[in-house]
Design a protein around this motif. Structure first.
Motif, mmCIF file in Angstrom:
data_model
loop_
_atom_site.group_PDB
_atom_site.id
_atom_site.type_symbol
_atom_site.label_atom_id
_atom_site.label_comp_id
_atom_site.label_asym_id
_atom_site.label_seq_id
_atom_site.Cartn_x
_atom_site.Cartn_y
_atom_site.Cartn_z
ATOM 1 N N VAL A 1 0.837 -1.202 0.000
ATOM 2 C CA VAL A 1 0.000 0.000 0.000
ATOM 3 C C VAL A 1 0.875 1.256 0.000
ATOM 4 C CG1 VAL A 1 -1.646 1.330 1.383
ATOM 5 C CG2 VAL A 1 -1.997 -1.103 1.048
ATOM 6 N N ALA A 2 1.926 1.251 0.790
ATOM 7 C CA ALA A 2 2.823 2.408 0.837
ATOM 8 C C ALA A 2 3.459 2.664 -0.524
ATOM 9 C CB ALA A 2 3.895 2.196 1.906
ATOM 10 N N ARG A 3 3.881 1.611 -1.205
ATOM 11 C CA ARG A 3 4.469 1.778 -2.543
ATOM 12 C C ARG A 3 3.437 2.314 -3.530
ATOM 13 N NH1 ARG A 3 6.907 -3.197 -1.581
ATOM 14 N NH2 ARG A 3 5.457 -4.251 -2.963
ATOM 15 N N GLN A 4 2.211 1.807 -3.461
ATOM 16 C CA GLN A 4 1.164 2.276 -4.372
ATOM 17 C C GLN A 4 0.830 3.746 -4.120
ATOM 18 O OE1 GLN A 4 -0.116 0.681 -6.975
ATOM 19 N NE2 GLN A 4 1.268 -1.005 -6.552
ATOM 20 N N LYS A 5 0.793 4.148 -2.841
ATOM 21 C CA LYS A 5 0.538 5.559 -2.516
ATOM 22 C C LYS A 5 1.637 6.447 -3.083
ATOM 23 C CE LYS A 5 -1.952 5.213 1.861
ATOM 24 N NZ LYS A 5 -1.849 5.505 3.306
ATOM 25 N N ALA A 6 2.868 6.041 -2.895
ATOM 26 C CA ALA A 6 3.996 6.831 -3.393
ATOM 27 C C ALA A 6 3.942 6.942 -4.917
ATOM 28 C CB ALA A 6 5.311 6.211 -2.944
ATOM 29 N N GLN A 7 3.600 5.852 -5.572
ATOM 30 C CA GLN A 7 3.504 5.873 -7.032
ATOM 31 C C GLN A 7 2.361 6.774 -7.489
ATOM 32 O OE1 GLN A 7 2.847 2.023 -8.769
ATOM 33 N NE2 GLN A 7 3.391 2.707 -10.812
ATOM 34 N N ALA A 8 1.227 6.736 -6.793
ATOM 35 C CA ALA A 8 0.096 7.590 -7.154
ATOM 36 C C ALA A 8 0.443 9.065 -6.961
ATOM 37 C CB ALA A 8 -1.127 7.221 -6.325
ATOM 38 N N ARG A 9 1.109 9.378 -5.853
ATOM 39 C CA ARG A 9 1.521 10.766 -5.612
ATOM 40 C C ARG A 9 2.475 11.248 -6.705
ATOM 41 N NH1 ARG A 9 2.462 9.271 0.250
ATOM 42 N NH2 ARG A 9 0.481 9.748 1.228
ATOM 43 N N ALA A 10 3.414 10.405 -7.076
ATOM 44 C CA ALA A 10 4.379 10.785 -8.113
ATOM 45 C C ALA A 10 3.671 10.993 -9.452
ATOM 46 C CB ALA A 10 5.460 9.722 -8.239
ATOM 47 N N SER A 11 2.735 10.130 -9.779
ATOM 48 C CA SER A 11 1.989 10.267 -11.038
ATOM 49 C C SER A 11 1.162 11.547 -11.037
ATOM 50 C CB SER A 11 1.074 9.069 -11.239
ATOM 51 O OG SER A 11 1.827 7.906 -11.414
ATOM 52 N N PHE A 12 0.513 11.841 -9.895
ATOM 53 C CA PHE A 12 -0.294 13.060 -9.791
ATOM 54 C C PHE A 12 0.580 14.295 -9.930
ATOM 55 C CE2 PHE A 12 -2.301 16.440 -7.283
ATOM 56 C CZ PHE A 12 -3.506 16.537 -7.961
ATOM 57 N N ALA A 13 1.716 14.289 -9.241
ATOM 58 C CA ALA A 13 2.621 15.439 -9.328
ATOM 59 C C ALA A 13 3.142 15.611 -10.749
ATOM 60 C CB ALA A 13 3.779 15.263 -8.350
ATOM 61 N N GLN A 14 3.462 14.526 -11.416
ATOM 62 C CA GLN A 14 3.964 14.597 -12.784
ATOM 63 C C GLN A 14 2.889 15.118 -13.729
ATOM 64 O OE1 GLN A 14 5.230 10.854 -14.387
ATOM 65 N NE2 GLN A 14 6.238 11.791 -16.148
ATOM 66 N N ALA A 15 1.628 14.734 -13.473
ATOM 67 C CA ALA A 15 0.549 15.157 -14.361
ATOM 68 C C ALA A 15 0.145 16.608 -14.132
ATOM 69 C CB ALA A 15 -0.661 14.252 -14.158
ATOM 70 N N THR A 16 0.330 17.135 -12.920
ATOM 71 C CA THR A 16 -0.159 18.477 -12.612
ATOM 72 C C THR A 16 0.928 19.531 -12.505
ATOM 73 O OG1 THR A 16 -0.111 17.984 -10.245
ATOM 74 C CG2 THR A 16 -2.192 17.603 -11.411
ATOM 75 N N ARG A 17 2.171 19.143 -12.580
ATOM 76 C CA ARG A 17 3.262 20.112 -12.430
ATOM 77 C C ARG A 17 4.247 19.994 -13.592
ATOM 78 N NH1 ARG A 17 2.883 23.037 -7.920
ATOM 79 N NH2 ARG A 17 1.707 22.114 -6.229
ATOM 80 N N THR A 18 4.875 21.124 -13.912
ATOM 81 C CA THR A 18 5.925 21.127 -14.926
ATOM 82 C C THR A 18 7.225 20.676 -14.275
ATOM 83 O OG1 THR A 18 6.516 23.412 -14.461
ATOM 84 C CG2 THR A 18 4.836 23.049 -16.152
ATOM 85 N N GLU A 19 8.270 20.563 -15.073
ATOM 86 C CA GLU A 19 9.567 20.147 -14.539
ATOM 87 C C GLU A 19 10.138 21.169 -13.568
ATOM 88 O OE1 GLU A 19 12.270 19.103 -17.644
ATOM 89 O OE2 GLU A 19 10.893 17.630 -18.496
#
Length: 100
Positions: free
Chosen positions: A39-57
């Motif tokens: 669950v912790a790994r899935q949360k971290a992956q979801a957060r990273a995907s969300f940040a990548q989708a909503t933020r620029t480099e």
């Protein structure tokens, strides 16, 4: 017979080493497969995907994507409100037909 002893000792040492490595591998797999860790790994992956989708480099918000997401949420809320209203009106019509 003296030639057999070193090879027998070497085999025993190899077996012990292999057994220890296998035990360590099983311990690592047990830790990785623990539900809490999954669950912790899935949360971290979801957060990273969300940040990548909503933020620029550079870290700034991508307003076009945020606006699209906000519009989609508003659209879903409106559809749910319309659906609830229609169900309520239908229920009222059916109730009116049943009353004497």
């Amino acid at each position: 017979m003296s030639n057999d002893n070193p090879s027998m000792t070497k085999l025993e040492n190899d077996i012990i080493t292999t057994r220890d490595r296998l035990a360590q591998t099983i311990d690592e797999l047990t830790v990785r497969a623990a539900p809490k860790n999954v669950v912790a790994r899935q949360k971290a992956q979801a957060r990273a995907s969300f940040a990548q989708a909503t933020r620029t480099e550079s870290g700034e918000l991508r307003m076009d994507r945020v606006a699209i997401a906000a519009a989609a949420v508003v659209g879903l809320v409106v559809l749910k409100a319309i659906s609830t209203s229609r169900k309520h009106k239908k229920w009222e019509r059916q109730r009116a037909k049943r009353s004497w």
